[in-house]
Design a protein around this motif. Structure first.
Motif, PDB file in Angstrom:
ATOM      1  N   ALA A  61      -6.121 -14.445 -19.407  1.00 55.61           N
ATOM      2  CA  ALA A  61      -6.919 -13.784 -18.368  1.00 55.61           C
ATOM      3  C   ALA A  61      -6.007 -13.405 -17.213  1.00 55.61           C
ATOM      4  CB  ALA A  61      -8.032 -14.705 -17.887  1.00 55.61           C
ATOM      5  N   GLN A  62      -6.054 -12.135 -16.820  1.00 55.35           N
ATOM      6  CA  GLN A  62      -5.207 -11.636 -15.734  1.00 55.35           C
ATOM      7  C   GLN A  62      -6.089 -10.943 -14.696  1.00 55.35           C
ATOM      8  OE1 GLN A  62      -2.651  -9.004 -17.932  1.00 55.35           O
ATOM      9  NE2 GLN A  62      -1.314 -10.638 -18.643  1.00 55.35           N
ATOM     10  N   GLY A  63      -6.026 -11.433 -13.440  1.00 57.90           N
ATOM     11  CA  GLY A  63      -6.826 -10.849 -12.375  1.00 57.90           C
ATOM     12  C   GLY A  63      -5.979 -10.430 -11.194  1.00 57.90           C
ATOM     13  N   THR A  64      -6.221  -9.219 -10.690  1.00 52.94           N
ATOM     14  CA  THR A  64      -5.442  -8.669  -9.577  1.00 52.94           C
ATOM     15  C   THR A  64      -6.383  -8.173  -8.483  1.00 52.94           C
ATOM     16  OG1 THR A  64      -3.629  -7.977 -11.031  1.00 52.94           O
ATOM     17  CG2 THR A  64      -3.784  -6.894  -8.879  1.00 52.94           C
ATOM     18  N   LEU A  65      -6.087  -8.562  -7.247  1.00 53.38           N
ATOM     19  CA  LEU A  65      -6.815  -8.071  -6.072  1.00 53.38           C
ATOM     20  C   LEU A  65      -5.808  -7.479  -5.101  1.00 53.38           C
ATOM     21  CD1 LEU A  65      -9.180  -7.780  -4.070  1.00 53.38           C
ATOM     22  CD2 LEU A  65      -8.828 -10.187  -3.429  1.00 53.38           C
ATOM     23  N   LEU A  66      -5.995  -6.204  -4.763  1.00 52.34           N
ATOM     24  CA  LEU A  66      -5.115  -5.507  -3.823  1.00 52.34           C
ATOM     25  C   LEU A  66      -5.944  -5.010  -2.650  1.00 52.34           C
ATOM     26  CD1 LEU A  66      -3.004  -3.358  -6.339  1.00 52.34           C
ATOM     27  CD2 LEU A  66      -2.411  -5.583  -5.368  1.00 52.34           C
ATOM     28  N   VAL A  67      -5.651  -5.512  -1.448  1.00 47.57           N
ATOM     29  CA  VAL A  67      -6.343  -5.075  -0.234  1.00 47.57           C
ATOM     30  C   VAL A  67      -5.360  -4.269   0.606  1.00 47.57           C
ATOM     31  CG1 VAL A  67      -7.573  -5.790   1.836  1.00 47.57           C
ATOM     32  CG2 VAL A  67      -7.813  -7.122  -0.272  1.00 47.57           C
ATOM     33  N   SER A  68      -5.639  -2.976   0.771  1.00 47.65           N
ATOM     34  CA  SER A  68      -4.772  -2.100   1.555  1.00 47.65           C
ATOM     35  C   SER A  68      -5.519  -1.451   2.718  1.00 47.65           C
ATOM     36  CB  SER A  68      -4.164  -1.012   0.662  1.00 47.65           C
ATOM     37  OG  SER A  68      -5.182  -0.234   0.050  1.00 47.65           O
ATOM     38  N   GLY A  69      -6.828  -1.680   2.814  1.00 47.69           N
ATOM     39  CA  GLY A  69      -7.644  -1.131   3.887  1.00 47.69           C
ATOM     40  C   GLY A  69      -9.013  -1.765   3.846  1.00 47.69           C
ATOM     41  N   GLY A  70      -9.822  -1.491   4.855  1.00 46.51           N
ATOM     42  CA  GLY A  70     -11.165  -2.037   4.873  1.00 46.51           C
ATOM     43  C   GLY A  70     -11.178  -3.535   5.092  1.00 46.51           C
ATOM     44  N   SER A  74      -3.755 -15.926 -14.911  1.00 42.84           N
ATOM     45  CA  SER A  74      -2.860 -15.579 -13.805  1.00 42.84           C
ATOM     46  C   SER A  74      -3.639 -14.770 -12.775  1.00 42.84           C
ATOM     47  CB  SER A  74      -1.649 -14.785 -14.290  1.00 42.84           C
ATOM     48  OG  SER A  74      -2.044 -13.543 -14.857  1.00 42.84           O
ATOM     49  N   GLY A  75      -3.413 -15.105 -11.505  1.00 44.89           N
ATOM     50  CA  GLY A  75      -4.078 -14.394 -10.425  1.00 44.89           C
ATOM     51  C   GLY A  75      -3.069 -13.864  -9.431  1.00 44.89           C
ATOM     52  N   TYR A  76      -3.255 -12.628  -8.996  1.00 47.75           N
ATOM     53  CA  TYR A  76      -2.362 -11.995  -8.020  1.00 47.75           C
ATOM     54  C   TYR A  76      -3.212 -11.399  -6.906  1.00 47.75           C
ATOM     55  CZ  TYR A  76       1.013  -8.834  -5.866  1.00 47.75           C
ATOM     56  OH  TYR A  76       1.815  -8.171  -4.965  1.00 47.75           O
ATOM     57  N   PHE A  77      -2.830 -11.711  -5.661  1.00 43.82           N
ATOM     58  CA  PHE A  77      -3.538 -11.200  -4.483  1.00 43.82           C
ATOM     59  C   PHE A  77      -2.493 -10.572  -3.575  1.00 43.82           C
ATOM     60  CE2 PHE A  77      -6.595 -12.564  -0.781  1.00 43.82           C
ATOM     61  CZ  PHE A  77      -6.655 -11.248  -0.369  1.00 43.82           C
ATOM     62  N   GLY A  78      -2.610  -9.256  -3.392  1.00 42.10           N
ATOM     63  CA  GLY A  78      -1.703  -8.539  -2.510  1.00 42.10           C
ATOM     64  C   GLY A  78      -2.443  -8.018  -1.297  1.00 42.10           C
ATOM     65  N   LEU A  79      -1.966  -8.390  -0.100  1.00 42.62           N
ATOM     66  CA  LEU A  79      -2.561  -7.925   1.161  1.00 42.62           C
ATOM     67  C   LEU A  79      -1.518  -7.101   1.897  1.00 42.62           C
ATOM     68  CD1 LEU A  79      -4.800  -7.895   3.305  1.00 42.62           C
ATOM     69  CD2 LEU A  79      -3.934 -10.101   4.135  1.00 42.62           C
ATOM     70  N   SER A  80      -1.745  -5.784   1.977  1.00 37.14           N
ATOM     71  CA  SER A  80      -0.787  -4.883   2.621  1.00 37.14           C
ATOM     72  C   SER A  80      -1.409  -4.098   3.771  1.00 37.14           C
ATOM     73  CB  SER A  80      -0.214  -3.907   1.594  1.00 37.14           C
ATOM     74  OG  SER A  80      -1.234  -3.110   1.016  1.00 37.14           O
ATOM     75  N   GLY A  81      -2.733  -4.164   3.939  1.00 35.63           N
ATOM     76  CA  GLY A  81      -3.421  -3.450   5.006  1.00 35.63           C
ATOM     77  C   GLY A  81      -4.855  -3.925   5.075  1.00 35.63           C
ATOM     78  N   GLY A  82      -5.594  -3.421   6.060  1.00 38.42           N
ATOM     79  CA  GLY A  82      -6.969  -3.860   6.203  1.00 38.42           C
ATOM     80  C   GLY A  82      -7.045  -5.308   6.640  1.00 38.42           C
ATOM     81  N   GLN A  83      -8.089  -6.002   6.247  1.00 38.69           N
ATOM     82  CA  GLN A  83      -8.289  -7.393   6.667  1.00 38.69           C
ATOM     83  C   GLN A  83      -8.914  -8.198   5.542  1.00 38.69           C
ATOM     84  OE1 GLN A  83      -9.753  -8.058  10.646  1.00 38.69           O
ATOM     85  NE2 GLN A  83     -10.922  -9.865  10.048  1.00 38.69           N
ATOM     86  N   ALA A  84      -8.455  -9.440   5.399  1.00 37.05           N
ATOM     87  CA  ALA A  84      -9.018 -10.392   4.448  1.00 37.05           C
ATOM     88  C   ALA A  84      -9.468 -11.636   5.203  1.00 37.05           C
ATOM     89  CB  ALA A  84      -7.995 -10.759   3.384  1.00 37.05           C
ATOM     90  N   ASN A  85     -10.741 -11.964   5.105  1.00 37.85           N
ATOM     91  CA  ASN A  85     -11.307 -13.162   5.719  1.00 37.85           C
ATOM     92  C   ASN A  85     -11.627 -14.169   4.617  1.00 37.85           C
ATOM     93  OD1 ASN A  85     -11.181 -11.665   8.044  1.00 37.85           O
ATOM     94  ND2 ASN A  85     -13.386 -11.411   8.273  1.00 37.85           N
ATOM     95  N   ILE A  86     -10.962 -15.314   4.626  1.00 36.02           N
ATOM     96  CA  ILE A  86     -11.111 -16.295   3.552  1.00 36.02           C
ATOM     97  C   ILE A  86     -11.339 -17.670   4.161  1.00 36.02           C
ATOM     98  CG2 ILE A  86     -10.029 -17.351   1.532  1.00 36.02           C
ATOM     99  CD1 ILE A  86      -8.251 -14.834   1.349  1.00 36.02           C
ATOM    100  N   ASN A  87     -12.380 -18.354   3.699  1.00 27.08           N
ATOM    101  CA  ASN A  87     -12.613 -19.718   4.156  1.00 27.08           C
ATOM    102  C   ASN A  87     -11.751 -20.722   3.398  1.00 27.08           C
ATOM    103  OD1 ASN A  87     -14.504 -19.000   6.104  1.00 27.08           O
ATOM    104  ND2 ASN A  87     -16.243 -19.228   4.711  1.00 27.08           N
ATOM    105  N   ASN A  88     -11.689 -20.587   2.062  1.00 34.60           N
ATOM    106  CA  ASN A  88     -10.929 -21.515   1.230  1.00 34.60           C
ATOM    107  C   ASN A  88     -10.038 -20.736   0.279  1.00 34.60           C
ATOM    108  OD1 ASN A  88     -12.524 -24.091   1.978  1.00 34.60           O
ATOM    109  ND2 ASN A  88     -14.127 -22.690   1.269  1.00 34.60           N
ATOM    110  N   PHE A  89      -8.735 -21.035   0.300  1.00 30.39           N
ATOM    111  CA  PHE A  89      -7.754 -20.332  -0.528  1.00 30.39           C
ATOM    112  C   PHE A  89      -7.099 -21.361  -1.439  1.00 30.39           C
ATOM    113  CE2 PHE A  89      -4.522 -16.604   0.004  1.00 30.39           C
ATOM    114  CZ  PHE A  89      -4.711 -16.278  -1.330  1.00 30.39           C
ATOM    115  N   ASN A  90      -7.356 -21.247  -2.772  1.00 32.66           N
ATOM    116  CA  ASN A  90      -6.911 -22.261  -3.716  1.00 32.66           C
ATOM    117  C   ASN A  90      -5.982 -21.687  -4.773  1.00 32.66           C
ATOM    118  OD1 ASN A  90      -8.588 -24.158  -2.419  1.00 32.66           O
ATOM    119  ND2 ASN A  90     -10.332 -23.540  -3.701  1.00 32.66           N
TER     120      ASN A  90
END
Length: 578
Positions: free
Chosen positions: A360-369, A385-401
Motif C-alpha cells: 500500500a502506497q499513499g501520497t499527500l501533497l499540499v501546495s496550496g489551500g 509506505s506514506g509520504y507527506f509533502g508540504l510545500s505551500g498552503g497550510q496543514a493543521n494537524i492535531n496528531n502526527f504519527n
C-alpha cells in the motif's frame, strides 16, 4: 415472430427483470425520428400502435437485427413503465428527453451493446423516478460495447438501485458512460446502492470508462456502503469532476480505484460533505485493493469529512482472495480550497497479515489551500509506505504519527507553507516553511514524543497573547534552530521580560538566526539558549533612545573640529576688493 421473441428476451435480460413482466404484448418499439413520448403513432407493439405503460417496456433506437433506427422521444406529460432501453444494439442511437414532464420506470439502460448510444435528458424542471433495478449508461455484452449519456440541467432525479456509467460489475468490456449535472437535485435513495463510474468484472482487463461532472445543483448519496465508486474492476477507469454545486454523502463516501481499477477526481469549487474516502484501493476492509487513484482539490472547493470517517490514501487492507497480491497506490493533491478530515488520514494502509505480498502506497501533497486533520498516520499495518509533502498552503494537524510496523515507512518533507501541529511522534525537519505551534494569530503548544525538531531554514512563528505564548517540548528529543524566529504580538511588554518557548534535552541556535517582530510598544526581541543548553529563550529588548542619536551627532562634530585644527579642513579664502 421468432426474431421479435428473441429480441424481447434480450431486453428483459439487459434490464434484469423477470421475463414474466415482459410478455410480447407489453413491449413497444419507437418508430419515429422524433416525437411525443405519449403519441401512440410513434410506437409499434405486437398488437399495433401502443404507448408503453404499466408493466410494459419501451425501446428507443433499436437495431432489431434489421438495421439501424435513430429515434428521440420527448416527454412533457406523464409516463410510467416497467423499464426503458434507449439505444439497443447494431449501432442504434436513441434519446429520451424529459422536458418538464414526469417519467417513472423500474429500470433503464441507455446504450446497450453493439456500438449503440443512448441519452437521457432531464430539463425544464422535469421529474425522473427510477426504481430498484439498476440504471446503466453504457453497458456491454461480451465484446460488444455501448455508450450512454445523462444530461441534467434542472428538475428532480431519483434512483433506488445502482447507477452505472461505463460498464457494470457483471459485464467486463470497454463500454463508455458520461453524466453531467448542472442543476436540480439528484438522489440515490437506497442505503445499500452506489453510483459507479467506470466498472467491469474483477477478472476483466478491458473495463468500462465513465465520467460524471457536477457543476451546479445537489447530488445526494445516502449509501451505507461506498456511495461513489470510480474505477471498480480490472481495466476500468472512472472520473469525477466537480466545479460547483453540492455533493452530500449521508453515510459513507468515495472509492477511487479498487479491484484493479483506476479512479480520478478533481474538485475545483462547490461543497462536499463526505464519509469515508479511499484513494487507490477501497476504504472498506471487506473490499479488495490493488487499485490506483488520484484526487485533486483546488480553487474554492470545500470538502468536509464527518467525524468517525477516515481518509485512506493507498488502501490494501482488503481480504479479497482473488486479489491477494499486488499494489494499491493513491495520491491526494491539495492545491487550493479546503479539506477537513475530522478523524484519521491514513497515508498507506497495508494488510493486517504479516508477510503478505500486498503493498500500500499513499501520497499527500499540499501546495496550496488548507488541509486539516485530527490525525495523520504515515504507514499503517504491514508493507505500507506514506509520504507527506508540504510545500505551500497550510496543514493543521492535531496528531502526527509514524509507521506502526518496521515493514512500513513514512516520510514528511517540509519545504514551504505553514504547519500547525499539536502532538507528534515523528521527527520534523523544516527546510523552508513556517512552523507555528498554535497557528498564526493563535497560541498553542506542540509536544514531540521524544522526537526532534530541526529548522535548517524557514521560520519558527511564536505568538504571544495576553501573557500566554507558544511553546514546544521535545521530551528526550533535541532541537536545532536556524533561519528566522518571528514573534507576533500586540501586547505591550516589559523590557527584560523573557519567554521560554522551546525546551529539549539539547537546543542549538545558529548565530545567524534572525529574530523579527516587535511588541505593541515597538520593543524588539532577541533569542538565546539558556538553562545549560536546554531552553530557547526570547527576551524583550529596549527601543533605541533619542539620546543615542544626539551622542552620535556630538561625536561627529568633535571629529570635524579636530580635522579643522590639523589643517585638514581650511577656511575659505577671503576676496580683497579693489
Amino acid at each position: 415472430m421468432r426474431k421479435k421473441s428473441v429480441l424481447t428476451s434480450l431486453i428483459a435480460l439487459s434490464l434484469s427483470i423477470t421475463s414474466a413482466a415482459f410478455a410480447a404484448n407489453e413491449s413497444a418499439f419507437w418508430n419515429a425520428a422524433s416525437g411525443d413520448f405519449n403519441d401512440p403513432t410513434n410506437w409499434t407493439g405486437p398488437s399495433g400502435s401502443v404507448v408503453p405503460n404499466g408493466s410494459g417496456i419501451g425501446t428507443i433506437g433499436n437495431a432489431g437485427g434489421t438495421g439501424v433506427l435513430v429515434g428521440g422521444a420527448t416527454l412533457s406529460g406523464t409516463a410510467s413503465v416497467a423499464g426503458i432501453t434507449v439505444g439497443f444494439g447494431g449501432n442504434a442511437q436513441g434519446s429520451l428527453v424529459i422536458d418538464g414532464g414526469t417519467f417513472s420506470a423500474t429500470a433503464g439502460t441507455f446504450g446497450l451493446a453493439g456500438g449503440s448510444g443512448g441519452t437521457l435528458v432531464l430539463q425544464n424542471n422535469g421529474v425522473a423516478n427510477f426504481g430498484t433495478g439498476s440504471m446503466d449508461f453504457g453497458r456491454g455484452s461480451g465484446v460488444a460495447v455501448g455508450a450512454g449519456t445523462f444530461l441534467m440541467t434542472s428538475g428532480t432525479f431519483t434512483q433506488t438501485g445502482d447507477i452505472y456509467f461505463g460498464g457494470t460489475t457483471s459485464t467486463g468490456n470497454a463500454s463508455k458512460g458520461y453524466g453531467s449535472q448542472s442543476g436540480g437535485t439528484a438522489t440515490i435513495t437506497t442505503a445499500g446502492t452506489n453510483l459507479r463510474v467506470g466498472a467491469s468484472q474483477n477478472s476483466s482487463t478491458t473495463g468500462g470508462q465513465g465520467t460524471f461532472a457536477l457543476s451546479d445543483g445537489t447530488l445526494n448519496i445516502p449509501s451505507t456502503s461506498i456511495g461513489l465508486i470510480l474505477g471498480d474492476g480490472g481495466g476500468s477507469f472512472g472520473t469525477f469532476l466537480m466545479s460547483g454545486g453540492t455533493l452530500i454523502f449521508q453515510n459513507k463516501g468515495i472509492d477511487l480505484g479498487r479491484n484493479n481499477g483506476s479512479g480520478y477526481a478533481a474538485f475545483t469549487a462547490g461543497t462536499v460533505s463526505s464519509g469515508t474516502i479511499g484513494i487507490g484501493g477501497s476504504a472498506l476492509a471487506s473490499v479488495g485493493g490493488n487499485g490506483t487513484g488520484t484526487m485533486v482539490v483546488s480553487g474554492t472547493a470545500n470538502i468536509t469529512m464527518t467525524s468517525g470517517n477516515n481518509l485512506i490514501v493507498g488502501a490494501q487492507q482488503g481480504n479479497n482472495g482473488a486479489l491477494s497480491n499486488g499494489t494499491s497506490a493513491g495520491s491526494l493533491l491539495i492545491q487550493g480550497g479546503t479539506m477537513t478530515v475530522n478523524s484519521t488520514a491514513f497515508l498507506g494502509s497495508g494488510t493486517t497479515t504479516a508477510g503478505s505480498s500486498k503493498i500500500a502506497q499513499g501520497t499527500l501533497l499540499v501546495s496550496g489551500g488548507l488541509f486539516a486533520a485530527n490525525t495523520v498516520q504515515l504507514g499503517r499495518n504491514f508493507t505500507s509506505s506514506g509520504y507527506f509533502g508540504l510545500s505551500g498552503g497550510q496543514a493543521n494537524i492535531n496528531n502526527f504519527n509514524g509507521p506502526t510496523d518496521p515493514s512500513s515507512t513514512g516520510t514528511f518533507d517540509f519545504t514551504g507553507g505553514t504547519l500547525k501541529l499539536r502532538d507528534s511522534s515523528i521527527d520534523v525537519t523544516n527546510n523552508g516553511g513556517t512552523f507555528s505551534p498554535g497557528g498564526s494569530g493563535g497560541v498553542g503548544t506542540t509536544g514531540f514524543a521524544d522526537k526532534s525538531y530541526t529548522q535548517n531554514s524557514g521560520t519558527l512563528w511564536i505568538d504571544i497573547n495576553s501573557g500566554t505564548f507558544d511553546t514546544i517540548t521535545t521530551g528526550a528529543g533535541t532541537a536545532s534552530i536556524a533561519g528566522t524566529i518571528n514573534v507576533a504580538t500586540t501586547d505591550t511588554l516589559t523590557v527584560g521580560q523573557t519567554f521560554d518557548v522551546l525546551v529539549a534535552t539539547l537546543v542549538t541556535l545558529d548565530p545567524g538566526t534572525a529574530v523579527t517582530g516587535t511588541d505593541g510598544a515597538g520593543h524588539p526581541f532577541s533569542a538565546s539558549v539558556v538553562n545549560s543548553g536546554t531552553t530557547l529563550e526570547l527576551a524583550v529588548n529596549d527601543v533605541p533612545e533619542p539620546a543615542v542619536l544626539s551622542g552620535s551627532i556630538l561625536t561627529a562634530a568633535y571629529l570635524l573640529k579636530r580635522r579643522h585644527r590639523r589643517g585638514e579642513l581650511k577656511p575659505p579664502r577671503r576676496l580683497r576688493c579693489a
